[in-house]
Design an enzyme around this catalytic site. Sequence first.
Site, PDB file in Angstrom:
ATOM      1  N   HIS A 149       0.855  -1.179   0.000  1.00  9.37           N
ATOM      2  CA  HIS A 149       0.000   0.000   0.000  1.00  9.37           C
ATOM      3  C   HIS A 149       0.892   1.230   0.000  1.00  9.37           C
ATOM      4  CE1 HIS A 149      -3.163   2.832   1.035  1.00  9.37           C
ATOM      5  NE2 HIS A 149      -4.032   1.878   0.741  1.00  9.37           N
ATOM      6  N   HIS A 150       0.490   2.261  -0.773  1.00  7.82           N
ATOM      7  CA  HIS A 150       1.346   3.443  -0.925  1.00  7.82           C
ATOM      8  C   HIS A 150       1.502   4.219   0.379  1.00  7.82           C
ATOM      9  CE1 HIS A 150       3.724   6.131  -3.201  1.00  7.82           C
ATOM     10  NE2 HIS A 150       3.143   5.932  -4.367  1.00  7.82           N
ATOM     11  N   SER A 151       0.630   3.970   1.349  1.00  6.08           N
ATOM     12  CA  SER A 151       0.763   4.649   2.640  1.00  6.08           C
ATOM     13  C   SER A 151       2.028   4.223   3.375  1.00  6.08           C
ATOM     14  CB  SER A 151      -0.466   4.365   3.519  1.00  6.08           C
ATOM     15  OG  SER A 151      -0.619   2.970   3.720  1.00  6.08           O
TER      16      SER A 151
END
Length: 487
Positions: free
Chosen positions: A150-152
């Site tokens: 996930h890009h987070s």
Amino acid sequence: MYTMKKGKDMAKEEQETAAIEPLSPVSQLFVSPSLYCFIIFTLGFQTRCNPSTIVEGVKNTWIKLPRFSSKVEIKKNGKASWVPVSVRVEDHVVVPDLDYSNIENPDQFIEDYTSKLANTPMDMSRPLWELHLLNIKTSNAESLAIGKFHHSLGDGMSLISLLLASSRKTSDPDALPTTAATRKHASSNKKSWWLVGRFWFMIRIIFTTVVELFKYLLTLCFMRDTKTPLMGKTGDAIRSRKVIHRIVSFDDVKLVKNNMDMKVNDVLLGMTQAGLSRYLSRKYDEDMVVEKKKNLEKIRLRGTVFVNLRADTKLEDLANMMAKGSKCRWGNFVGVIIFPLWVRSEDDPLEYVRRAKSTMDIKKLSIESLICYGLIKLTRKILGGKVVETLVRRLFDHTTLTFSNVMGPDEDISFFDHPMSYVAASALGGPQALIIHYVTYVNKIVINLAVDTSVIRDPHLLCDDLVESLDIIKLAAMEKGVHKMEV
């Protein structure tokens, strides 16, 4: 053995990061439903994959990072936090039970496998990462690891640093990979002209920034790209994603760079402009839309380009990157600029590169990316996350594509004792139908395309146009170099 810090230092850090921690402003955007973003990456190995070795390596490195051993918890008010949880690595490292002998086309199988992974929602109730290990031989590797983050968790610089921390030099198994640092805004002014030069430089920065921010505001309000076969409809959700990549020679890019006295990014943007021009010209020919082809040069086609905001872009040791006060910050420390693309037919293919450099030089004078990063934080604090999400969503709705370039290792490395042959990566999410990423590895550069197949049904053809454009630009640059020598 791949480890980070040991003993009291590691225990102290674990105590400091064990508490619940709020997501950064950019990470908050990436977990919002309208801008849900994640990264798909592929590591090609030169040998067969040993899952147990990789699992052990992940336990000794990745799990030491708070974000890889935490889940995201979103409260009713929309604010998200990292909540530490216990992690069983074997649940995140997937070894699919496949009959490899019945796979007729391994390259197509991997493409389908990767695209299926891209279309499968992530389980938000656990840490947001997974790694798939496949002992299948393709045209470019003996085996592969396909990951989904996930890009987070972090931006491209952070994840490349994670890759380096998980690797060692192939030539020296005990040594960490090294890369050259890139310093920004170096000045060579003489002391006697320092004040005058500095004052004029500041005037140019202020003027350029004001102009670029005004264009930013117009884009957020109403200025939208021209409708082309590359652009989805406003507000449309991505129906089906497809992820493909192509490997080309990094030496070809360097040849153009050196012959034209450009930067690598200038050449990549130039070949992107040339490739998109070829693709759109052919599309209008096929559709027999004469009027649209005549107006090709009037098309407004822009890309959002992610800019690393770190002062020092050296890919430091991961432990240092996580430390407070480090010059190289872990996480999503990126800004976004709007880059107008030169889309038209050119007799001189080098004009695409010159135009890319000219536009990029203007962007380098502007601090719009840093200001926009600050405005995201300020707007979220004052008006709330929903307002920020709406504004960022409009930015992507009103532009055609996203572009980024990540410089990977410049020497051969082994990922948990597995010698690597290439690295491919694509970030997916948001409303745009086309995302282009370039990732370098030693003497290779990987062109990565992530597309909405309901809009772009022939991504391989678009990829061909990008590759052919680089070849044409390279030949033109070589010819230019010969003329220089003759003169």
